[in-house]
Design an enzyme around this catalytic site. Structure first.
Site, PDB file in Angstrom:
ATOM      1  N   GLU A  34       1.798 -21.505 -66.570  1.00 24.95           N
ATOM      2  CA  GLU A  34       1.968 -22.916 -66.198  1.00 24.95           C
ATOM      3  C   GLU A  34       2.795 -23.657 -67.242  1.00 24.95           C
ATOM      4  O   GLU A  34       2.588 -23.488 -68.449  1.00 24.95           O
ATOM      5  CB  GLU A  34       0.584 -23.551 -66.080  1.00 24.95           C
ATOM      6  CG  GLU A  34       0.462 -24.511 -64.948  1.00 24.95           C
ATOM      7  CD  GLU A  34       0.638 -23.842 -63.586  1.00 24.95           C
ATOM      8  OE1 GLU A  34       1.757 -23.878 -63.040  1.00 24.95           O
ATOM      9  OE2 GLU A  34      -0.349 -23.285 -63.077  1.00 24.95           O
ATOM     10  N   HIS A  35       3.731 -24.468 -66.740  1.00 28.04           N
ATOM     11  CA  HIS A  35       4.654 -25.238 -67.592  1.00 28.04           C
ATOM     12  C   HIS A  35       5.510 -24.320 -68.461  1.00 28.04           C
ATOM     13  O   HIS A  35       5.890 -24.686 -69.575  1.00 28.04           O
ATOM     14  CB  HIS A  35       3.896 -26.280 -68.427  1.00 28.04           C
ATOM     15  CG  HIS A  35       3.369 -27.404 -67.587  1.00 28.04           C
ATOM     16  ND1 HIS A  35       4.150 -28.467 -67.191  1.00 28.04           N
ATOM     17  CD2 HIS A  35       2.156 -27.595 -67.011  1.00 28.04           C
ATOM     18  CE1 HIS A  35       3.429 -29.281 -66.426  1.00 28.04           C
ATOM     19  NE2 HIS A  35       2.210 -28.775 -66.293  1.00 28.04           N
ATOM     20  N   GLY A 122       0.778 -33.374 -51.559  1.00 24.02           N
ATOM     21  CA  GLY A 122       0.425 -33.907 -52.879  1.00 24.02           C
ATOM     22  C   GLY A 122      -0.750 -33.198 -53.520  1.00 24.02           C
ATOM     23  O   GLY A 122      -1.351 -33.709 -54.449  1.00 24.02           O
ATOM     24  N   LEU A 125      -0.019 -27.640 -54.248  1.00 27.16           N
ATOM     25  CA  LEU A 125       0.272 -26.309 -53.700  1.00 27.16           C
ATOM     26  C   LEU A 125       1.709 -26.238 -53.191  1.00 27.16           C
ATOM     27  O   LEU A 125       2.054 -25.382 -52.389  1.00 27.16           O
ATOM     28  CB  LEU A 125      -0.717 -25.969 -52.576  1.00 27.16           C
ATOM     29  CG  LEU A 125      -2.189 -25.930 -53.003  1.00 27.16           C
ATOM     30  CD1 LEU A 125      -3.088 -25.682 -51.798  1.00 27.16           C
ATOM     31  CD2 LEU A 125      -2.418 -24.842 -54.059  1.00 27.16           C
ATOM     32  N   SER A 126       2.524 -27.159 -53.681  1.00 29.16           N
ATOM     33  CA  SER A 126       3.960 -27.135 -53.383  1.00 29.16           C
ATOM     34  C   SER A 126       4.296 -27.252 -51.917  1.00 29.16           C
ATOM     35  O   SER A 126       5.126 -26.504 -51.392  1.00 29.16           O
ATOM     36  CB  SER A 126       4.610 -25.877 -53.948  1.00 29.16           C
ATOM     37  OG  SER A 126       4.639 -25.967 -55.309  1.00 29.16           O
ATOM     38  N   SER A 127       3.667 -28.206 -51.250  1.00 24.17           N
ATOM     39  CA  SER A 127       4.077 -28.475 -49.867  1.00 24.17           C
ATOM     40  C   SER A 127       5.557 -28.848 -49.868  1.00 24.17           C
ATOM     41  O   SER A 127       6.293 -28.502 -48.943  1.00 24.17           O
ATOM     42  CB  SER A 127       3.237 -29.597 -49.271  1.00 24.17           C
ATOM     43  OG  SER A 127       3.265 -30.728 -50.100  1.00 24.17           O
ATOM     44  N   GLU A 161      15.438 -31.328 -55.109  1.00 23.10           N
ATOM     45  CA  GLU A 161      14.330 -32.057 -55.749  1.00 23.10           C
ATOM     46  C   GLU A 161      14.828 -32.772 -57.018  1.00 23.10           C
ATOM     47  O   GLU A 161      14.459 -33.908 -57.279  1.00 23.10           O
ATOM     48  CB  GLU A 161      13.202 -31.066 -56.078  1.00 23.10           C
ATOM     49  CG  GLU A 161      11.953 -31.736 -56.525  1.00 23.10           C
ATOM     50  CD  GLU A 161      10.679 -31.170 -55.897  1.00 23.10           C
ATOM     51  OE1 GLU A 161      10.747 -30.450 -54.893  1.00 23.10           O
ATOM     52  OE2 GLU A 161       9.617 -31.480 -56.446  1.00 23.10           O
ATOM     53  N   ASP A 173       8.331 -23.048 -57.949  1.00 24.58           N
ATOM     54  CA  ASP A 173       7.743 -23.330 -56.636  1.00 24.58           C
ATOM     55  C   ASP A 173       8.675 -22.882 -55.509  1.00 24.58           C
ATOM     56  O   ASP A 173       8.249 -22.218 -54.551  1.00 24.58           O
ATOM     57  CB  ASP A 173       7.460 -24.831 -56.492  1.00 24.58           C
ATOM     58  CG  ASP A 173       6.545 -25.339 -57.582  1.00 24.58           C
ATOM     59  OD1 ASP A 173       5.927 -24.501 -58.269  1.00 24.58           O
ATOM     60  OD2 ASP A 173       6.455 -26.565 -57.759  1.00 24.58           O
ATOM     61  N   TYR A 223       5.081 -35.453 -66.463  1.00 23.90           N
ATOM     62  CA  TYR A 223       5.756 -34.148 -66.395  1.00 23.90           C
ATOM     63  C   TYR A 223       7.032 -34.192 -67.238  1.00 23.90           C
ATOM     64  O   TYR A 223       7.277 -33.320 -68.065  1.00 23.90           O
ATOM     65  CB  TYR A 223       6.081 -33.863 -64.923  1.00 23.90           C
ATOM     66  CG  TYR A 223       6.677 -32.503 -64.648  1.00 23.90           C
ATOM     67  CD1 TYR A 223       5.864 -31.404 -64.420  1.00 23.90           C
ATOM     68  CD2 TYR A 223       8.054 -32.321 -64.599  1.00 23.90           C
ATOM     69  CE1 TYR A 223       6.406 -30.151 -64.141  1.00 23.90           C
ATOM     70  CE2 TYR A 223       8.608 -31.077 -64.326  1.00 23.90           C
ATOM     71  CZ  TYR A 223       7.776 -30.007 -64.093  1.00 23.90           C
ATOM     72  OH  TYR A 223       8.320 -28.773 -63.826  1.00 23.90           O
TER      73      TYR A 223
END
Ligand code: GLA
Length: 387
Positions: A34-35, A122, A125-127, A161, A173, A223
Site C-alpha cells: 500500500e502506497h 467511494g 475498491l476502485s469502482s 484520473e 488500481d 493522499y
C-alpha cells in the site's frame, strides 16, 4: 443483472435498434503493497468479482451520452469540447477517458453508454478504475474494431484520473482492473510495469472485505500530502545517492544506512513504510507460492500496523475493524486496503468461521463507531474484457 436484462434496460432508456456491444471491468482489492505504487515499488492486488458492465451503441452524431442503472443522472457531452465537463458530479471518469483517447489519436465516435456498477462507490475498491478501464476498452474497441493491449488501457485510465479528474493516483488500481486473472493476484512492479500472475491457493480460507462505510473527505489532499512527503524523502536521499530514482528501489538495509540523510522525521517515517512494505510484498509472493498462508496473514498484519504507525493513513474506523478481525480465531490476517482514511479492510478468514467473523466484527464496530460496516465475501476474478 444479466446481460439480456441490461440490454433491455438500455433499449428502454435509449431506444431500440442498432448493434449493441457489452464490456466489463472489475474493481480490485489490494492484498498487500500500500502506497508503494507511486514510489516505483511493488504491489499485490487482485481483481474482484464486483465491477462495471457497459452496454454500448454507436451514434451517428458527435455526442457521448451516459446513463447508469443505479443513478438518475443523464449526461450528454459533445466530443469536440470534452474539457467542459471536468466538474460534473457523475460521468467525469468516462469523459476523461474519451478525452485522453482522442488526444492519443483514437477516432472515438459518438455513442450511448449504459453503466451498471456493482462495486460500492467511494468504498476503496476502485469502482473508478473499473469504470475507467471498461470505458477505455469500450471506446477503443468500438472505434477500431480491435482488442487493445490492456496494459495501455490501464495507462489511459490512470491518465484520465490524473489529467482530467485531478487525482494524482498511481497505476495499481487500473492495472489490476485491466489485467486481473481469476484465482490469481497480480505481482506488479510499478516502476516498469513488469508483472506476474501469482496463483492464490487459499484452500479453506476466504477473502473477506469489510467496508467501514465512513464518508471520506479530504482524501485527495491527504493522499497528495503523503506523495509530497515521499518525494521530499527521496530528494534528501538523492543528495548522497544520485542514481536512486525511486524509494521502491531501496532495500531495507540500504535504507538503514542512509536514513540519516532524510532531514524531516515525518518524511523518514513515510519512506521507511514504503521500503519495508515493498520487502513485505516480495516476501508475500514467496510465501503464497509455497502455500504458507499463515505467514502471509502475518505480513498483512504487519502492513496494517505500518500504515497505522508510520504512514498514518488508517484512522479509528479501519483500526477498529482490524482489531476486531484479529480477535476472531478463524482470521489469520487483516489490514486496510486502498488509500486509507476510511474505505475497506481485507481479511483472510477460514470458510467455516466467516459467519461468526461477520457477526462479531459487525457488533464490535457498530458499538464503537455508531453505524454498521458491510461485508463482501469475494474471490479473485478476471480483468477487463469484451462480453
Ligand atoms: C489509491 C490509488 C492507488 C494507490 C493506493 C494506495 O487506491 O488510486 O494508486 O496509491 O491508493 O496504495
Amino acid at each position: 443483472m444479466d446481460i439480456t436484462s441490461l440490454k433491455n434496460t438500455f433499449c428502454s432508456l435509449f431506444g431500440e435498434g442498432g448493434e449493441l456491444f457489452a464490456y466489463a471491468s472489475p474493481g480490485r482489492v489490494n492484498l498487500i503493497g500500500e502506497h508503494t505504487d507511486y514510489n516505483g515499488g511493488v504491489v499485490l492486488p487482485a481483481a474482484i468479482t464486483l465491477g462495471t458492465t457497459i452496454i454500448a451503441r454507436k451514434r451517428s452524431d458527435n455526442k457521448i451520452c451516459l446513463r447508469a442503472t443505479d443513478l438518475p443522472d443523464y449526461v450528454e457531452a459533445d466530443l469536440s469540447c470534452l474539457s467542459a465537463y471536468k466538474n460534473i458530479p457523475w460521468g467525469n471518469y468516462q469523459l476523461g477517458v474519451a478525452d485522453i483517447l482522442l488526444k492519443d489519436g483514437v477516432p472515438v465516435s459518438g455513442c450511448d453508454l449504459l453503466f451498471h456498477d456493482t462495486t460500492p462507490h467511494g468504498g476503496g475498491l476502485s469502482s473508478s478504475a473499473g469504470i475507467e478501464v471498461a470505458t477505455a476498452l469500450c471506446l477503443y474497441h468500438m472505434a477500431t474494431g480491435k482488442m487493445p493491449d490492456m496494459r495501455e488501457i490501464a495507462k489511459v485510465g490512470q491518465r484520465a484520473e490524473i489529467e482530467y479528474v485531478g487525482v494524482n493516483c498511481g497505476i495499481m488500481d487500473q492495472f489490476a482492473s485491466a489485467m486481473g486473472k481469476e484465482n490469481h493476484a497480480i505481482f506488479l512492479c510499478c516502476k516498469d510495469l513488469s508483472y506476474e500472475a501469482v496463483p492464490l491457493f487459499l484452500g479453506e480460507y476466504r477473502i473477506v472485505i469489510t467496508n467501514t462505510n465512513k464518508k471520506r473527505s479530504l482524501i485527495t489532499s491527504k493522499y497528495n500530502e503523503r506523495r509530497g512527503e515521499c518525494e521530499k524523502a527521496l530528494g534528501d536521499l538523492q543528495t548522497a545517492m544520485p542514481s536512486l530514482s525511486c524509494l521502491g528501489d531501496l532495500s531495507p538495509e540500504e535504507f538503514e544506512k542512509n536514513v540519516h540523510l532524510i532531514k524531516d522525521a515525518t518524511c523518514a517515517r513515510r519512506a521507511r513504510h514504503v521500503v519495508e512494505e515493498c520487502a513485505r510484498v516480495k516476501e508475500s509472493v514467496n510465501v503464497l507460492k509455497s502455500g504458507d498462508l499463515a505467514s502471509f496473514g502475518k505480513l498483512m498484519n504487519d502492513s496494517h500496523d505500518s500504515l497505522r504507525d508510520l504512514y498514518e493513513v488508517t484512522g479509528e474506523e479501519l483500526d477498529t475493524l482490524v482489531n476486531a478481525a484479529r480477535m476472531e480465531s478463524g482470521c489469520i490476517g487483516s489490514r486496510m486496503t486502498g488509500a486509507g482514511f476510511g474505505g475497506c479492510t481485507v481479511s483472510l478468514v477460514k470458510g467455516d468461521s466467516v459467519d461468526a467473523f461477520t457477526e462479531n466484527v459487525s457488533r464490535i464496530y457498530t458499538e464503537k463507531i455508531g453505524y454498521a460496516p458491510s461485508f463482501y465475501i469475494t474471490s479473485a476474478g478476471d480483468g477487463g474484457r469484451i462480453l
